[in-house]
Design a protein around this motif. Structure first.
Motif, PDB file in Angstrom:
ATOM      1  N   LEU A   1       0.829  -1.202   0.000  1.00 24.60           N
ATOM      2  CA  LEU A   1       0.000   0.000   0.000  1.00 24.60           C
ATOM      3  C   LEU A   1       0.865   1.254   0.000  1.00 24.60           C
ATOM      4  O   LEU A   1       0.583   2.230  -0.714  1.00 24.60           O
ATOM      5  N   LEU A   2       1.926   1.257   0.801  1.00 28.01           N
ATOM      6  CA  LEU A   2       2.824   2.413   0.830  1.00 28.01           C
ATOM      7  C   LEU A   2       3.513   2.605  -0.517  1.00 28.01           C
ATOM      8  O   LEU A   2       3.723   3.737  -0.963  1.00 28.01           O
ATOM      9  N   ALA A   3       3.873   1.497  -1.173  1.00 30.58           N
ATOM     10  CA  ALA A   3       4.485   1.601  -2.496  1.00 30.58           C
ATOM     11  C   ALA A   3       3.521   2.275  -3.473  1.00 30.58           C
ATOM     12  O   ALA A   3       3.955   3.029  -4.361  1.00 30.58           O
ATOM     13  N   LYS A   4       2.236   2.049  -3.283  1.00 25.11           N
ATOM     14  CA  LYS A   4       1.254   2.646  -4.186  1.00 25.11           C
ATOM     15  C   LYS A   4       1.049   4.126  -3.890  1.00 25.11           C
ATOM     16  O   LYS A   4       1.018   4.958  -4.802  1.00 25.11           O
ATOM     17  N   VAL A   5       0.913   4.484  -2.621  1.00 26.29           N
ATOM     18  CA  VAL A   5       0.588   5.885  -2.301  1.00 26.29           C
ATOM     19  C   VAL A   5       1.821   6.787  -2.308  1.00 26.29           C
ATOM     20  O   VAL A   5       1.697   8.017  -2.330  1.00 26.29           O
ATOM     21  N   LEU A   6       3.016   6.204  -2.297  1.00 26.98           N
ATOM     22  CA  LEU A   6       4.252   6.990  -2.340  1.00 26.98           C
ATOM     23  C   LEU A   6       4.958   6.878  -3.688  1.00 26.98           C
ATOM     24  O   LEU A   6       6.132   7.234  -3.805  1.00 26.98           O
ATOM     25  N   ASP A   7       4.253   6.421  -4.704  1.00 21.56           N
ATOM     26  CA  ASP A   7       4.923   6.130  -5.973  1.00 21.56           C
ATOM     27  C   ASP A   7       5.426   7.382  -6.696  1.00 21.56           C
ATOM     28  O   ASP A   7       6.271   7.278  -7.590  1.00 21.56           O
ATOM     29  N   THR A   8       4.953   8.565  -6.316  1.00 27.00           N
ATOM     30  CA  THR A   8       5.443   9.800  -6.931  1.00 27.00           C
ATOM     31  C   THR A   8       6.284  10.623  -5.957  1.00 27.00           C
ATOM     32  O   THR A   8       6.608  11.775  -6.240  1.00 27.00           O
ATOM     33  N   TYR A   9       6.649  10.043  -4.828  1.00 26.72           N
ATOM     34  CA  TYR A   9       7.433  10.781  -3.831  1.00 26.72           C
ATOM     35  C   TYR A   9       8.771  11.224  -4.431  1.00 26.72           C
ATOM     36  O   TYR A   9       9.477  10.441  -5.062  1.00 26.72           O
ATOM     37  N   ALA A  10       9.117  12.498  -4.211  1.00 29.26           N
ATOM     38  CA  ALA A  10      10.385  13.041  -4.711  1.00 29.26           C
ATOM     39  C   ALA A  10      10.923  14.060  -3.719  1.00 29.26           C
ATOM     40  O   ALA A  10      11.352  15.153  -4.088  1.00 29.26           O
ATOM     41  N   GLY A  11      10.905  13.711  -2.439  1.00 25.81           N
ATOM     42  CA  GLY A  11      11.292  14.637  -1.387  1.00 25.81           C
ATOM     43  C   GLY A  11      12.753  14.563  -0.991  1.00 25.81           C
ATOM     44  O   GLY A  11      13.627  14.236  -1.802  1.00 25.81           O
ATOM     45  N   SER A  12      13.008  14.825   0.282  1.00 23.66           N
ATOM     46  CA  SER A  12      14.383  14.970   0.781  1.00 23.66           C
ATOM     47  C   SER A  12      15.047  13.650   1.142  1.00 23.66           C
ATOM     48  O   SER A  12      16.241  13.627   1.450  1.00 23.66           O
TER      49      SER A  12
END
Length: 413
Positions: free
Chosen positions: A255-266
């Protein structure tokens, strides 16, 4: 003051139904399609293949760490006395099999093991010496000197095999233990005591099987030097469904892989399906540590998910070594939820190796399981099925962890 993300929900209401369907699909595969996720088993291989496939389809870079691991096959075990009395017993997990005839010697304490004529005997442990399970003799994260003395005395006793009589679980679960071992109930142990000194036969047809297994590691934003590592162990005890322990934790990685798939933070984000928490030698954990000698400096936070989603009670977040910013965000976002609370510090999980390396850590579990850790009989049993899981807990926890990661990331700027 911690700055929170502007939005108040991390998972849209439109996606709730889709995610609930995914939770059911993942749990059904891990607990029903796969019948045994113990390390090195065919089912364990299928589970790690499945994790690799899920992460890859969601666009994460995937790495596998392969390592040797001892698998084990159970078999029929029995103790007979003069071909007249037959006592049922069970092979201790990861023990060697045997077929021996020997005099029965009963020991209730360490002095008995050291002083009684145990050479060539079948050694029955009952009473005080059999009250607590023994840690594996080569367990890497903790040593108990008193237990190490018992193990050393048993292996030096000259006995051909060991029988342990305890209330429930086997006293010995250790593929490095040098003697064949079986276990019986306390009642059977007391019946056997009446045959002390007589020749008995022990047959146990279990066997050890060399195998291999894998950790599955998914990464995103990997160019960042500091990383948040989210872990959940993908293995289970031999032959049990392992829904809460720990198919729900692995499902949360998906689930985390799905909801964080566009993460581009620090931070780099690393989702790790570790393979070995329920294996006597914790081989996947050791493989991960060997591949990450800089863990204490590179990992800014570990979130370990184990036992999440029990249908009763709240989700518990336990904090270890959190700095002020991380603790403030954790309390504002994680434990502030209606269905969440701050849990007691507990060491029986994969977060411990991160804490020992000096990392900040958050352990996530079901508070009911945490409060009943030493008395509940659900995990490690056939009762640990999907019916115990409330999928909404997984979705709520996923949303909260997403918001938490966004909050600590935002406060880096």
């Amino acid at each position: 003051m911690i700055s929170l993300p502007n939005h108040t929900r991390s998972i849209s209401s439109e996606s709730q139904g889709e995610l609930l369907d995914e939770v059911e699909r993942h749990l059904r595969f891990l607990t029903e399609t796969v019948e045994d996720r113990s390390v090195g088993s065919p089912g364990n291989q299928a589970a790690t293949d499945y994790a690799h496939d899920v992460f890859s389809k969601l666009g994460w870079a995937v790495e596998e760490q392969t390592f040797e691991a001892l698998d084990w096959e159970d078999g029929v075990a029995a103790i007979t006395v003069d071909d007249e009395h037959r006592f049922g017993c069970s092979a201790s997990p990861y023990s060697d099999g045997c077929d021996i005839q020997a005099p029965l010697v009963v020991a209730t304490n360490l002095d008995d093991v050291r002083q009684l004529p145990t050479d060539g005997a079948l050694l029955l442990l009952t009473g005080p010496i059999a009250q607590a399970p023994l840690l594996p003799k080569n367990f890497p994260f903790y040593k108990d000197d008193a237990q190490q003395d018992i193990i050393a005395a048993l292996e030096a006793s000259g006995a051909q095999a060991v029988v342990t009589a305890a209330s429930s679980a086997p006293m010995i679960e250790d593929g490095d233990f040098g003697l064949p071992a079986v276990f019986v109930s306390e009642d059977v142990g007391q019946a056997l005591v009446g045959h002390s000194g007589r020749h008995v036969r022990l047959v146990s047809s279990c066997r050890r099987r060399p195998s291999a297994a894998r950790n599955v590691i998914a990464r995103i934003n990997d160019a960042e030097p500091e990383r948040i590592v989210v872990t959940a162990h993908i293995d289970a005890k031999k032959g049990v469904p392992g829904a809460l322990d720990n198919a729900t934790g692995v499902t949360m990685l998906f689930l985390l892989a799905k909801v964080l798939d566009t993460y581009a933070g620090s931070y780099a984000i690393e989702l790790v399906a570790l393979n070995g928490e329920d294996h006597y030698a914790v081989p996947g954990q050791l493989a991960y540590l060997q591949a990450n000698p800089d863990l204490g400096s590179a990992c800014v936070l570990n979130v370990n998910i184990d036992g999440i989603g029990y249908r009763e009670g709240k989700t518990a977040y336990s904090f270890f070594q959190l700095g002020a910013n991380f603790e403030e965000a954790a309390k504002a976002i994680l434990t502030a939820q209606d269905q969440a609370c701050e849990g007691i510090a507990w060491a029986q999980g994969d977060h411990s190796m991160f804490v020992q390396a000096g990392c900040q850590a958050i352990a996530v579990t079901s508070n009911w399981l945490l409060e009943n850790m030493f008395t509940q009989t659900i995990t490690h049993s056939q009762a640990d099925t999907m019916s115990l899981v409330d999928p909404e807990h997984l979705l709520n926890t996923t949303a909260a962890l997403k918001r938490f990661i966004e909050a600590v990331d935002q406060n880096q700027h």
